[in-house]
Design a protein around this motif. Structure first.
Motif, short mmCIF file in Angstrom:
data_model
loop_
_atom_site.label_atom_id
_atom_site.label_comp_id
_atom_site.label_asym_id
_atom_site.label_seq_id
_atom_site.Cartn_x
_atom_site.Cartn_y
_atom_site.Cartn_z
N GLU A 82 0.87 -1.17 0.00
CA GLU A 82 0.00 0.00 0.00
C GLU A 82 0.91 1.22 0.00
O GLU A 82 1.82 1.31 0.82
CB GLU A 82 -0.92 -0.01 1.22
CG GLU A 82 -1.97 1.07 1.15
CD GLU A 82 -3.07 0.89 2.19
OE1 GLU A 82 -3.65 1.92 2.60
OE2 GLU A 82 -3.36 -0.25 2.58
N GLU A 83 0.67 2.13 -0.95
CA GLU A 83 1.59 3.24 -1.16
C GLU A 83 0.87 4.58 -1.26
O GLU A 83 -0.26 4.66 -1.72
CB GLU A 83 2.38 3.02 -2.46
CG GLU A 83 3.17 1.74 -2.46
CD GLU A 83 3.76 1.39 -3.81
OE1 GLU A 83 4.60 0.47 -3.83
OE2 GLU A 83 3.40 2.01 -4.83
N GLY A 84 1.58 5.62 -0.88
CA GLY A 84 1.12 6.98 -1.07
C GLY A 84 1.97 7.66 -2.13
O GLY A 84 2.98 7.12 -2.57
N CYS A 85 1.55 8.85 -2.55
CA CYS A 85 2.26 9.57 -3.60
C CYS A 85 1.99 11.07 -3.45
O CYS A 85 0.85 11.46 -3.17
CB CYS A 85 1.77 9.07 -4.97
SG CYS A 85 2.56 9.85 -6.37
N LEU A 86 3.00 11.88 -3.67
CA LEU A 86 2.82 13.33 -3.60
C LEU A 86 1.86 13.85 -4.66
O LEU A 86 1.20 14.86 -4.46
CB LEU A 86 4.16 14.06 -3.77
CG LEU A 86 5.13 14.03 -2.62
CD1 LEU A 86 6.39 14.82 -2.99
CD2 LEU A 86 4.53 14.60 -1.36
N SER A 87 1.78 13.15 -5.80
CA SER A 87 0.91 13.60 -6.89
C SER A 87 -0.55 13.20 -6.71
O SER A 87 -1.41 13.72 -7.41
CB SER A 87 1.42 13.03 -8.23
OG SER A 87 2.62 13.65 -8.59
N LEU A 88 -0.82 12.26 -5.82
CA LEU A 88 -2.17 11.73 -5.64
C LEU A 88 -2.55 11.76 -4.17
O LEU A 88 -1.68 11.61 -3.30
CB LEU A 88 -2.24 10.29 -6.16
CG LEU A 88 -1.77 10.08 -7.60
CD1 LEU A 88 -1.57 8.61 -7.88
CD2 LEU A 88 -2.76 10.69 -8.58
N THR A 89 -3.82 11.89 -3.87
CA THR A 89 -4.26 11.90 -2.48
C THR A 89 -4.50 10.48 -1.99
O THR A 89 -4.86 9.59 -2.77
CB THR A 89 -5.55 12.72 -2.31
OG1 THR A 89 -6.55 12.20 -3.17
CG2 THR A 89 -5.31 14.18 -2.64
N GLY A 90 -4.28 10.26 -0.73
CA GLY A 90 -4.55 8.97 -0.12
C GLY A 90 -3.49 7.93 -0.45
O GLY A 90 -2.41 8.24 -0.94
N ARG A 92 -2.91 3.76 -2.04
CA ARG A 92 -3.47 2.79 -2.99
C ARG A 92 -2.73 1.47 -2.86
O ARG A 92 -1.53 1.45 -2.55
CB ARG A 92 -3.34 3.32 -4.42
CG ARG A 92 -4.22 4.53 -4.66
CD ARG A 92 -3.82 5.25 -5.94
NE ARG A 92 -4.76 6.30 -6.29
CZ ARG A 92 -4.83 7.48 -5.71
NH1 ARG A 92 -4.03 7.77 -4.74
NH2 ARG A 92 -5.71 8.38 -6.10
N LYS A 93 -3.44 0.39 -3.15
CA LYS A 93 -2.84 -0.94 -3.13
C LYS A 93 -2.10 -1.17 -4.45
O LYS A 93 -2.52 -0.70 -5.49
CB LYS A 93 -3.90 -2.00 -2.92
CG LYS A 93 -4.58 -1.88 -1.56
CD LYS A 93 -5.50 -3.03 -1.29
CE LYS A 93 -6.22 -2.87 0.02
NZ LYS A 93 -5.40 -2.72 1.18
N ALA A 94 -0.98 -1.91 -4.38
CA ALA A 94 -0.18 -2.20 -5.56
C ALA A 94 0.48 -3.56 -5.41
O ALA A 94 0.84 -3.96 -4.30
CB ALA A 94 0.88 -1.14 -5.76
N GLY A 133 2.55 5.52 -17.02
CA GLY A 133 1.25 6.17 -16.99
C GLY A 133 0.24 5.44 -16.11
O GLY A 133 -0.96 5.66 -16.21
N ILE A 134 0.75 4.58 -15.24
CA ILE A 134 -0.10 3.81 -14.34
C ILE A 134 -0.32 4.63 -13.07
O ILE A 134 0.63 4.99 -12.38
CB ILE A 134 0.53 2.45 -13.99
CG1 ILE A 134 0.68 1.61 -15.25
CG2 ILE A 134 -0.31 1.73 -12.91
CD1 ILE A 134 1.52 0.37 -15.06
N ILE A 135 -1.57 4.94 -12.81
CA ILE A 135 -1.92 5.68 -11.59
C ILE A 135 -2.45 4.66 -10.60
O ILE A 135 -3.54 4.13 -10.77
CB ILE A 135 -2.96 6.77 -11.87
CG1 ILE A 135 -2.39 7.78 -12.87
CG2 ILE A 135 -3.38 7.47 -10.58
CD1 ILE A 135 -3.36 8.84 -13.30
#
Length: 136
Positions: A82-90, A92-94, A133-135
């Motif tokens: 499960e990861e976070g990202c500065l470009s996206l909120t919250g 996500r599972k990966a 390009g995978i979000i």
């Protein structure tokens, strides 16, 4: 130059174009931006600073590394993360891999191969998702 973090999901969903030596200034900006966000970020892809090129930068083993045109050529040991990202909120599972072998070009544009494991491998995989390009 420290650049603004891109949060435009339409832009982030584009597959990155190959980087060339002309993109060395982009890599410098990417590294400076990563260092400016070191308290909440361990890796970045060029699209996170608004440049659609296949360049990543990350903190690994106490140093910052920049890779041009990286790609995973071998992987093993799948696991869920499960990861976070500065470009996206919250968060996500990966699906990630415990060990990856990466082919890339260094800042002198010499081809290199290196195997990464654990946390560093996870960081690289996250940034390579950006390049594809995978979000997540």
């Amino acid at each position: 130059m420290v650049r603004e973090i891109c949060k435009d999901e339409v832009f982030l969903a584009q597959k990155a174009e190959a980087a060339t030596e002309a993109n060395l200034p982009v890599a410098e900006d990417l590294l400076e931006t990563l260092i400016a966000h070191k308290h909440d970020c361990v890796g970045m892809a060029a699209n996170m600073i608004g440049v659609n090129k296949r360049i990543i930068a990350f903190a690994g083993d106490g140093v910052h590394i920049v890779m041009f045109n990286p790609e995973i050529v071998k992987k093993s040991g799948p696991y869920d993360a499960e990861e976070g990202c500065l470009s996206l909120t919250g968060t996500r599972k990966a699906k990630r891999w415990k060990s990856i072998k990466v082919r890339y070009q260094n800042p002198a544009f010499q081809e290199r191969f290196k195997t990464f494991t654990g946390w560093t491998a996870q960081i690289i995989q996250h940034e390579l998702d950006h390049c594809e390009g995978i979000i997540i």
